[in-house]
Structures are given as C-alpha cells and as structure tokens.
Design a protein around this motif. Structure first.
Motif, PDB file in Angstrom:
ATOM      1  N   ARG A  84       0.722  -1.302   0.076  1.00 51.48           N
ATOM      2  CA  ARG A  84       0.088  -0.078   0.094  1.00 51.48           C
ATOM      3  C   ARG A  84       0.954   1.413   0.029  1.00 51.48           C
ATOM      4  O   ARG A  84       0.526   2.119  -0.713  1.00 51.48           O
ATOM      5  N   TYR A  85       1.826   1.429   0.865  1.00 49.75           N
ATOM      6  CA  TYR A  85       2.579   2.450   0.974  1.00 49.75           C
ATOM      7  C   TYR A  85       3.671   2.616   0.136  1.00 49.75           C
ATOM      8  O   TYR A  85       4.264   3.766  -0.194  1.00 49.75           O
ATOM      9  N   ASP A  86       4.509   1.657  -0.065  1.00 43.08           N
ATOM     10  CA  ASP A  86       6.028   1.675  -0.761  1.00 43.08           C
ATOM     11  C   ASP A  86       5.931   1.262  -1.994  1.00 43.08           C
ATOM     12  O   ASP A  86       6.985   1.729  -2.763  1.00 43.08           O
ATOM     13  N   ILE A  87       4.994   0.407  -2.696  1.00 43.48           N
ATOM     14  CA  ILE A  87       5.034   0.177  -4.124  1.00 43.48           C
ATOM     15  C   ILE A  87       3.966   0.757  -4.978  1.00 43.48           C
ATOM     16  O   ILE A  87       2.862   0.853  -4.486  1.00 43.48           O
ATOM     17  N   GLY A  88       4.305   1.232  -6.004  1.00 48.44           N
ATOM     18  CA  GLY A  88       3.628   1.535  -7.245  1.00 48.44           C
ATOM     19  C   GLY A  88       3.656   0.440  -8.358  1.00 48.44           C
ATOM     20  O   GLY A  88       4.739  -0.083  -8.620  1.00 48.44           O
ATOM     21  N   PHE A  89       2.367  -0.043  -8.719  1.00 46.83           N
ATOM     22  CA  PHE A  89       2.586  -1.088  -9.858  1.00 46.83           C
ATOM     23  C   PHE A  89       1.900  -0.558 -11.178  1.00 46.83           C
ATOM     24  O   PHE A  89       0.858   0.162 -11.130  1.00 46.83           O
ATOM     25  N   VAL A  90       2.352  -1.173 -12.265  1.00 48.38           N
ATOM     26  CA  VAL A  90       1.848  -0.867 -13.398  1.00 48.38           C
ATOM     27  C   VAL A  90       1.786  -2.309 -14.096  1.00 48.38           C
ATOM     28  O   VAL A  90       2.933  -2.797 -14.441  1.00 48.38           O
ATOM     29  N   PHE A  91       0.735  -2.469 -14.589  1.00 48.40           N
ATOM     30  CA  PHE A  91       0.854  -3.849 -15.380  1.00 48.40           C
ATOM     31  C   PHE A  91       0.295  -3.808 -16.864  1.00 48.40           C
ATOM     32  O   PHE A  91       0.262  -2.506 -17.407  1.00 48.40           O
ATOM     33  N   GLN A  92       0.452  -4.948 -17.770  1.00 47.95           N
ATOM     34  CA  GLN A  92       0.147  -4.858 -19.131  1.00 47.95           C
ATOM     35  C   GLN A  92      -1.198  -4.225 -19.402  1.00 47.95           C
ATOM     36  O   GLN A  92      -1.377  -3.444 -20.244  1.00 47.95           O
ATOM     37  N   PHE A  93      -2.133  -4.781 -18.506  1.00 47.66           N
ATOM     38  CA  PHE A  93      -3.680  -4.288 -18.684  1.00 47.66           C
ATOM     39  C   PHE A  93      -3.867  -3.323 -17.649  1.00 47.66           C
ATOM     40  O   PHE A  93      -3.480  -3.322 -16.558  1.00 47.66           O
ATOM     41  N   TYR A  94      -4.548  -2.234 -17.857  1.00 46.16           N
ATOM     42  CA  TYR A  94      -4.548  -0.891 -17.093  1.00 46.16           C
ATOM     43  C   TYR A  94      -5.374  -1.067 -15.861  1.00 46.16           C
ATOM     44  O   TYR A  94      -5.071  -0.307 -14.953  1.00 46.16           O
ATOM     45  N   ASN A  95      -6.300  -1.720 -15.865  1.00 50.67           N
ATOM     46  CA  ASN A  95      -7.147  -2.360 -14.462  1.00 50.67           C
ATOM     47  C   ASN A  95      -7.637  -0.845 -13.794  1.00 50.67           C
ATOM     48  O   ASN A  95      -7.856  -0.644 -12.602  1.00 50.67           O
TER      49      ASN A  95
END
Length: 233
Positions: A84-95
């Motif tokens: 929640r606090y430390d990670i930013g996620f970017v995936f192939q599909f935008y969600n």
C-alpha cells in the motif's frame, strides 16, 4: 548497502503432486534511483521475481531487503501495508475503474497512502492535463496506461514495478510510455523496475538483469543508458 537486495531467493509452487521451482536461488542488487530492466523469455521467472519484490507473493527461502526493511520476514498483514505505502504497480492491462474519470481513478489510489502527490499534478506530468474528466472508455490504450502510471506515481512510492507495461500497446505508443518511465526515474530519482521479454529496450536501463530458467543468467551494466527515442526494434 544497496537500496534493494535479493539474496538466494527461492520460490516454489505446488501443482497437485508436482513442485515447480519458479525462482531458483536468485541474487541481485538495485541502487536507489536506478532504472532496471529484468528481461527473459516467457516462463523464465521474471514475473515471480516482480511479485516477490512487490509483496504480492512471499519467497520460500532467501532474504529480500527494501530500503532497510526485511520484506522476506513480513507476515501477510505487513505485506499489505508494504504494498500500500511503498510500491507502485503498472501492469500490461490498465485495470482502471470504468465508471470513474481519469482524475478519480488516480485520487482513489492516493487516498490509501501516507504522503500522496496531488492527483491532478501527476496527471499533468504524464501528459493528460486535458483528459482529467474523461472516463477510461473515452481514452486510447496509451492514455489509459498513462492514467495507470499516474495512479502508481500518485502514491509517491519507493519503488515503481512495471510488468510488460507496453505489452498491449503499439510501437509508437509503447515507446512514449517507456520514455515517460525513463524520464520519471531520472527527474524524480524514483527506482523503477521494468519486466519485459523485449531485449531491444535493454540499452535504456542502468542495469539489465537477464533471467533464464528461474536463475540470473547475467547482469549487464550500462555506463551511459540510451534515451528511448534512439532505440529501434
């Protein structure tokens, strides 16, 4: 001490009677503010590495340190806090959430963080200043991926993890997204890890970790990474 370090990390999955070792004794380090590409063929174990690094999965053996915190010792509740606090996620599909505007999608992510960045400011940074009130269905694929990146950046994460972020995009749009990620890393000093099977983009990274059969095959350091604009594939 490195900002991120994985030491002798192992991850196994049980499929009925069979045990599959997806990550087999992986060790590497990432410095703060580095742009790192993890590259390898399908099934090499790179997404598993990303999931472990992002706290979506726990490793079976080994040590994972992120900014002095030993992630490998966290329980599921602590991993939720870490994600929640430390990670930013970017995936192939935008969600993206379809019935929220671009701005609302980003604001939603910002609400769960300690020190979020202003949603509107981040959307302007990714080139969507004119699209704040558009819904996902009114945006192109490239624009939707920019919203997804803005959503990750608004969390002000320590680490931005991108899994095949250009996989669903055409060549020109994909290049623009990679440039945005490279610029974000350089301008904001953000640590960015991109997973891809496209070895052609390797010259844009500070460090390229080649993964094969669940192991680190080799690590390549680029003294002077190339701007994405100069790379052709």
């Amino acid at each position: 001490m490195a900002y991120i370090s994985l030491e002798h990390v192992v991850k196994r999955y049980k499929m009925g009677e069979v045990t599959i070792t997806a990550v087999d004794d992986i060790t590497f380090e990432i410095e703060k503010g580095e742009f790192v590409i993890i590259v390898g063929p399908s099934g090499a174990g790179k997404t598993t590495v990303l999931n472990i690094l992002g706290g979506m999965d726990a490793c079976d053996e080994g040590t994972i340190l992120v900014d002095g915190k030993e992630i490998s010792k966290c329980n599921s509740r602590q991993l939720t806090t870490y994600r929640r606090y430390d990670i930013g996620f970017v995936f192939q599909f935008y969600n993206l959430i379809q019935n929220l505007t671009a701005l609302e999608n980003v604001e939603l992510a910002a609400q769960i963080c300690k020190e979020p960045l202003p949603a509107e400011e981040v959307l302007r940074h990714v080139g969507l200043g004119e699209r704040l009130n558009n819904f996902p269905a009114q945006l192109s694929g490239g624009e939707q991926q920019r919203v997804a990146i803005a959503r990750a950046l608004a969390k002000n994460p320590k680490l931005l993890l991108c899994d095949e972020p250009t996989g669903a995009l055409d060549y020109i749009t994909g290049k623009a997204i990679l440039k945005l990620l490279q610029d974000t890393c350089r301008q904001q000093g953000m640590t960015v890890v991109v997973i891809t099977h496209n070895t052609a983009i390797a010259p844009m990274a500070d460090k390229v970790i080649h993964v094969k059969n669940g192991r680190v095959d080799r690590i390549v350091y680029n003294e002077s990474p190339m701007p994405v604009e100069e790379i052709e594939w």
